[in-house]
Motif scaffolding. Structure first.
Motif, PDB file in Angstrom:
ATOM      1  N   THR A   1      77.552  57.655  91.159  1.00 20.93           N
ATOM      2  CA  THR A   1      76.383  58.507  91.395  1.00 20.93           C
ATOM      3  C   THR A   1      76.256  58.871  92.873  1.00 20.93           C
ATOM      4  OG1 THR A   1      75.299  57.340  89.603  1.00 20.93           O
ATOM      5  CG2 THR A   1      73.917  58.722  90.994  1.00 20.93           C
ATOM      6  N   ILE A   2      76.422  57.883  93.733  1.00 16.88           N
ATOM      7  CA  ILE A   2      76.328  58.134  95.168  1.00 16.88           C
ATOM      8  C   ILE A   2      77.474  59.038  95.613  1.00 16.88           C
ATOM      9  CG2 ILE A   2      76.494  57.039  97.449  1.00 16.88           C
ATOM     10  CD1 ILE A   2      75.012  54.641  96.178  1.00 16.88           C
TER      11      ILE A   2
ATOM     12  N   ARG B   1      76.627  62.621  94.649  1.00 15.35           N
ATOM     13  CA  ARG B   1      75.570  63.168  95.483  1.00 15.35           C
ATOM     14  C   ARG B   1      76.101  63.553  96.854  1.00 15.35           C
ATOM     15  NH1 ARG B   1      72.203  63.665  99.096  1.00 15.35           N
ATOM     16  NH2 ARG B   1      73.436  62.370 100.466  1.00 15.35           N
TER      17      ARG B   1
ATOM     18  N   ARG C   1      78.477  66.572  96.793  1.00 17.45           N
ATOM     19  CA  ARG C   1      77.736  67.819  96.596  1.00 17.45           C
ATOM     20  C   ARG C   1      77.029  68.221  97.886  1.00 17.45           C
ATOM     21  NH1 ARG C   1      73.991  67.532  91.648  1.00 17.45           N
ATOM     22  NH2 ARG C   1      75.952  67.168  90.583  1.00 17.45           N
ATOM     23  N   SER C   2      76.556  67.217  98.624  1.00 19.99           N
ATOM     24  CA  SER C   2      75.807  67.533  99.847  1.00 19.99           C
ATOM     25  C   SER C   2      76.708  68.212 100.888  1.00 19.99           C
ATOM     26  CB  SER C   2      75.150  66.277 100.417  1.00 19.99           C
ATOM     27  OG  SER C   2      76.033  65.593 101.265  1.00 19.99           O
TER      28      SER C   2
ATOM     29  N   GLU D   1      71.542  59.070 107.699  1.00 20.29           N
ATOM     30  CA  GLU D   1      70.667  58.302 106.800  1.00 20.29           C
ATOM     31  C   GLU D   1      69.654  57.493 107.615  1.00 20.29           C
ATOM     32  OE1 GLU D   1      70.850  57.590 103.334  1.00 20.29           O
ATOM     33  OE2 GLU D   1      72.683  58.621 102.744  1.00 20.29           O
TER      34      GLU D   1
ATOM     35  N   SER E   1      67.046  60.003 109.324  1.00 23.38           N
ATOM     36  CA  SER E   1      66.065  60.632 108.438  1.00 23.38           C
ATOM     37  C   SER E   1      65.298  59.595 107.614  1.00 23.38           C
ATOM     38  CB  SER E   1      66.762  61.612 107.494  1.00 23.38           C
ATOM     39  OG  SER E   1      67.592  60.907 106.609  1.00 23.38           O
TER      40      SER E   1
ATOM     41  N   THR F   1      66.364  58.001 105.069  1.00 21.91           N
ATOM     42  CA  THR F   1      66.787  57.908 103.667  1.00 21.91           C
ATOM     43  C   THR F   1      67.552  56.619 103.400  1.00 21.91           C
ATOM     44  OG1 THR F   1      68.623  59.328 104.316  1.00 21.91           O
ATOM     45  CG2 THR F   1      66.854  60.337 103.055  1.00 21.91           C
ATOM     46  N   ILE F   2      68.014  55.961 104.468  1.00 20.39           N
ATOM     47  CA  ILE F   2      68.721  54.697 104.264  1.00 20.39           C
ATOM     48  C   ILE F   2      67.813  53.700 103.555  1.00 20.39           C
ATOM     49  CG2 ILE F   2      68.088  53.747 106.542  1.00 20.39           C
ATOM     50  CD1 ILE F   2      70.960  52.557 106.590  1.00 20.39           C
TER      51      ILE F   2
ATOM     52  N   LEU G   1      65.465  54.508 101.437  1.00 18.97           N
ATOM     53  CA  LEU G   1      65.419  54.934 100.039  1.00 18.97           C
ATOM     54  C   LEU G   1      66.672  54.457  99.314  1.00 18.97           C
ATOM     55  CD1 LEU G   1      64.042  56.952  97.935  1.00 18.97           C
ATOM     56  CD2 LEU G   1      65.745  58.563  98.744  1.00 18.97           C
ATOM     57  N   LEU G   2      67.833  54.731  99.920  1.00 17.44           N
ATOM     58  CA  LEU G   2      69.121  54.421  99.292  1.00 17.44           C
ATOM     59  C   LEU G   2      69.261  52.932  99.014  1.00 17.44           C
ATOM     60  CD1 LEU G   2      71.907  55.574  98.473  1.00 17.44           C
ATOM     61  CD2 LEU G   2      72.674  55.100 100.790  1.00 17.44           C
TER      62      LEU G   2
END
Lengths: 313, 244
Positions: free
Chosen positions: B6-7, B10, B13-14, B76, B79, B81-82, B84-85
């Motif tokens: 999944t990662i 993602r 795609r990014s 990461e 922002s 998001t680390i 979150l991840l």
């Protein structure tokens, strides 16, 4: 359920969280209050399994966050401070990503995503990159990600920060609607929020718990609890009338709008006596109100009292 | 394993959600073409092989791979998001591996898009396609090693420019480890054993050895170990840094 035992976090000499112990049961919404740098976010990060505690332990839904991190993380929905999300993704891509990591696949997963989108009113921005959204939308996208897997335990770090009053109201009612069967912790700077959503509030400062009570109990600690405030056309006449009420401990007049506040003696109720006295003297009153207590004042006196105590030692 | 996939998806795609992917691929193809034909003398040599093409890969990677790897973790962290991840139900390894594999696949795609040069050389003569295959494999492994180094250094800072420069420097030293300049300097102060050990760490020596068409297990193991070691270091650095 969330439980912490002597949970601590130290950075070198600095203690950010100092042996905090508390327990939150399903159905409770716990509000974390405290000045900036009090240790609210650090505590939440440890509960979410992002930071390792220096000492002590925490369990989320019965799983130890250190020993069984994956099980704990599965049971938990976490909104980090600032609601970070991947800016280049569209809202739908982001939610699909979270669903996929959470193992929400197939029709059930799709249905759940649609449900959350509807609940947070994200339909309009689904195909927009998150970077292009307003602060309020970003926050709601983060929230959507946190509640997507319908977790038993929710930890939300400032969920309504950056929302306008209408959006705040919506997020609060969302939290209220989820509260029945979940264990929820939110942190906030907004004291009215504690009133609106929390069944219990913990005030922390300097990494320690200073108060742990229901919002109503906290308010009753306020000087303003059971006080009566009024505005009269004739200030002096009103003051004279109030002087006859025996249970009034003190009178205060706001120099800006001449609002009089009468504080009762401890344990006394003065509302009826005050209104009778005013009537007897035929004072013309524009407004008369019973004060419930002011959380901001309680908050200030608790947190600043602690800071003062620390200075002295 | 599903967390890694999944990662991976993602991340990959990014790359294509921003101009990064397209800029990188175009520059990579242009530069590798220019190097092959102008500096490498592809036609002038009169030999049907891709040696002039592969010779410049280490130097191309030296600047292009850190440009890909610098954002891996620094972004990461910056922002947020680390957080979150790493609070999603995935292990640290799944996150590190998923992100690394996505970046590696992306570079593999850029490398695969150089296929016209392989067609050209087959049209012009009869090259040893076994050697060419081995060289592609060596090139890909070397890119992977560069990326793993970049991943670790990207985890060490939240500033992408710092991550880029550190990665270029470390990769440059590892590239040159096999060159007399470095070995001579070390030989003056250290015993022969150390010199040999450092020469053994050279990217170039292993890359060239694979490029001769002899796929020696030791060269493969070297690159795989290099990747695993730096990814392991990545996980350790993330753990250390997230607390700060």
């Amino acid at each position: 359920m969330i439980e912490t035992r002597e949970l601590s976090k130290r950075y070198g000499q600095f203690t950010a969280v100092d042996a905090i112990s508390f327990k939150v049961e399903p159905g409770q919404v716990l509000g974390f209050l405290g000045p900036n740098g009090a240790g609210k976010s650090t505590t939440m990060k440890m509960l979410a399994g992002f930071l390792a505690p220096s000492a002590g332990s925490a369990t989320v839904a019965g799983f130890d966050v250190q020993a069984q991190p994956l099980l704990a993380k599965r049971a938990l929905g976490y909104l980090p401070e600032g609601a970070p999300s991947y800016g280049e993704m569209t809202v739908r891509e982001f939610l699909d990503f979270i669903a996929s990591v959470r193992g929400l696949a197939g029709d059930a997963g799709e249905r759940r995503i649609d449900e959350v989108i509807a609940r947070l009113h994200l339909e309009r921005v689904l195909e927009q990159p998150i970077d292009t959204l307003s602060k309020g939308f970003k926050r709601r996208v983060g929230l959507a990600g946190a509640i997507l897997h319908d977790p038993k335990v929710l930890i939300l770090d400032e969920p309504t920060d950056g929302l306008d009053p209408n959006q705040k109201q919506e997020v609060r009612s969302l939290i209220n609607s989820m509260a029945r069967d979940k264990t929820i912790i939110i942190s906030t700077h907004l004291l009215e929020e504690v009133h609106a959503v929390c069944t219990r509030a913990i005030i922390i400062a300097g990494g320690r718990i200073l108060a742990d009570a229901t919002p109503a109990e906290l308010e009753s600690r306020s000087r303003y609890h059971q006080a009566v405030s009024l505005t009269a056309t004739n200030l002096q006449q009103a003051k004279d009338a109030l002087a006859k009420v025996a249970d009034i401990a003190a009178l205060e007049v706001d120099p800006q709008d001449n609002r009089i506040t009468a504080f009762p003696k401890p344990g006394r109720q003065i509302f009826v006596a005050v209104s009778d006295a005013l009537k007897a003297d035929q004072v013309v009153v524009r407004e008369l109100a019973l004060e419930g207590g002011r959380l901001d004042e309680v908050f200030r006196s608790i947190t600043q009292g602690a800071a003062g105590a620390e200075v002295r030692t | 394993m599903s967390g890694t996939t999944t990662i991976f998806k993602r991340e990959l795609r990014s790359y294509f959600a921003t101009p990064v992917a397209y800029v990188f691929i175009v520059i990579f193809l242009l530069l590798s073409g220019a190097f092959t034909f102008y500096l490498g003398g592809f036609y002038e040599r009169g030999q049907a092989d891709l040696q002039p093409f592969f010779t410049f890969h280490p130097w191309l990677y030296l600047f292009l791979v850190p440009a890909v790897s610098m954002r891996l973790w620094a972004e990461e962290r910056k922002s947020g998001t680390i957080e979150l991840l790493l609070t999603l139900p995935v292990t640290m390894w799944q996150a590190v591996l998923g992100k690394f594999l996505a970046a590696w696949s992306f570079i593999a795609l850029a490398l695969a898009l150089t296929f016209p040069i392989w067609l050209t050389v087959n049209y012009l003569g009869n090259p040893d396609n076994g050697v060419i295959c081995a060289s592609y494999l060596g090139s890909l492994l070397m890119a992977g090693a560069f990326l793993a180094i970049g991943s670790c250094l990207s985890a060490a800072t939240r500033n992408q420019v710092v991550a880029f420069i550190l990665t270029v420097v470390v990769c440059f030293l590892l590239l040159l480890a096999g060159y007399p300049i470095v070995l001579g300097a070390i030989g003056a102060i250290a015993p022969q054993g150390v010199v040999d050990a450092i020469a053994g760490l050279s990217f170039l020596a292993h890359f060239e050895s694979i490029g001769k068409g002899v796929v020696d297990l030791r060269d493969l193991i070297y690159f795989v170990l290099m990747i695993v070691a730096w990814l392991y270091a990545t996980a350790i650095v993330i753990d250390m840094k997230k607390a700060a």
